[in-house]
Design a protein around this motif. Structure first.
Motif, PDB file in Angstrom:
ATOM      1  N   TYR A  43       0.797  -1.227   0.000  1.00 34.65           N
ATOM      2  CA  TYR A  43       0.000   0.000   0.000  1.00 34.65           C
ATOM      3  C   TYR A  43       0.834   1.284   0.000  1.00 34.65           C
ATOM      4  O   TYR A  43       0.334   2.329  -0.383  1.00 34.65           O
ATOM      5  CB  TYR A  43      -0.940   0.007   1.206  1.00 34.65           C
ATOM      6  N   ILE A  44       2.057   1.223   0.476  1.00 36.21           N
ATOM      7  CA  ILE A  44       2.908   2.415   0.511  1.00 36.21           C
ATOM      8  C   ILE A  44       4.259   2.088  -0.112  1.00 36.21           C
ATOM      9  O   ILE A  44       4.627   0.930  -0.260  1.00 36.21           O
ATOM     10  CB  ILE A  44       3.101   2.954   1.952  1.00 36.21           C
ATOM     11  N   ARG A  45       4.986   3.131  -0.466  1.00 32.39           N
ATOM     12  CA  ARG A  45       6.302   2.937  -1.074  1.00 32.39           C
ATOM     13  C   ARG A  45       7.293   2.415  -0.037  1.00 32.39           C
ATOM     14  O   ARG A  45       7.190   2.729   1.154  1.00 32.39           O
ATOM     15  CB  ARG A  45       6.812   4.261  -1.637  1.00 32.39           C
ATOM     16  N   PRO A  46       8.275   1.646  -0.455  1.00 32.74           N
ATOM     17  CA  PRO A  46       9.281   1.133   0.476  1.00 32.74           C
ATOM     18  C   PRO A  46      10.055   2.233   1.201  1.00 32.74           C
ATOM     19  O   PRO A  46      10.406   2.074   2.369  1.00 32.74           O
ATOM     20  CB  PRO A  46      10.211   0.305  -0.414  1.00 32.74           C
ATOM     21  N   THR A  47      10.299   3.359   0.518  1.00 32.98           N
ATOM     22  CA  THR A  47      11.021   4.444   1.197  1.00 32.98           C
ATOM     23  C   THR A  47      10.192   5.033   2.329  1.00 32.98           C
ATOM     24  O   THR A  47      10.735   5.355   3.390  1.00 32.98           O
ATOM     25  CB  THR A  47      11.401   5.554   0.196  1.00 32.98           C
ATOM     26  N   THR A  48       8.893   5.158   2.121  1.00 31.24           N
ATOM     27  CA  THR A  48       8.017   5.655   3.184  1.00 31.24           C
ATOM     28  C   THR A  48       7.989   4.682   4.349  1.00 31.24           C
ATOM     29  O   THR A  48       8.082   5.083   5.509  1.00 31.24           O
ATOM     30  CB  THR A  48       6.597   5.871   2.646  1.00 31.24           C
TER      31      THR A  48
END
Length: 103
Positions: A43-48
């Motif tokens: 659901y979210i980017r890996p960096t986030t």
């Protein structure tokens, strides 16, 4: 690993309660959070996700100060500051310069 060579504690009785408590820490404190973190990557980017994961110790420290009355020493504050700087440095990407062909 060094506990085997130089044990710090006296031997303790291996009881069912102790085994269940260790299993609870492993399952509730390690396996389930890791699975939730991995599922969050859908659901979210890996960096986030990595930024949120890296700031979790800081959030826990702030919560301990507010709710448990924790008093930090200078070394604690310095360490917290260094963690924040390291997380920001690892996730910082300089903007790419636009190249123009001025011929």
């Amino acid at each position: 690993g060094l506990t085997v060579i130089h044990p710090k504690f006296e031997s303790f009785p291996l009881t069912l309660e102790l085994v269940l408590l260790v299993l609870a820490v492993v399952v509730l404190g390690t396996i389930i959070p890791f699975q939730l973190f991995t599922n969050a990557l859908k659901y979210i980017r890996p960096t986030t996700a990595s930024m949120l994961d890296a700031f979790e110790p800081i959030a826990a420290t702030i919560g301990s100060i507010i709710f448990l009355g924790l008093q930090l020493s200078g070394a604690d504050l310095l360490g917290s500051f260094l963690v924040i700087i390291a997380v920001l440095a690892l996730n910082w990407r300089p903007r790419k310069k636009k190249f123009t062909n001025n011929v």
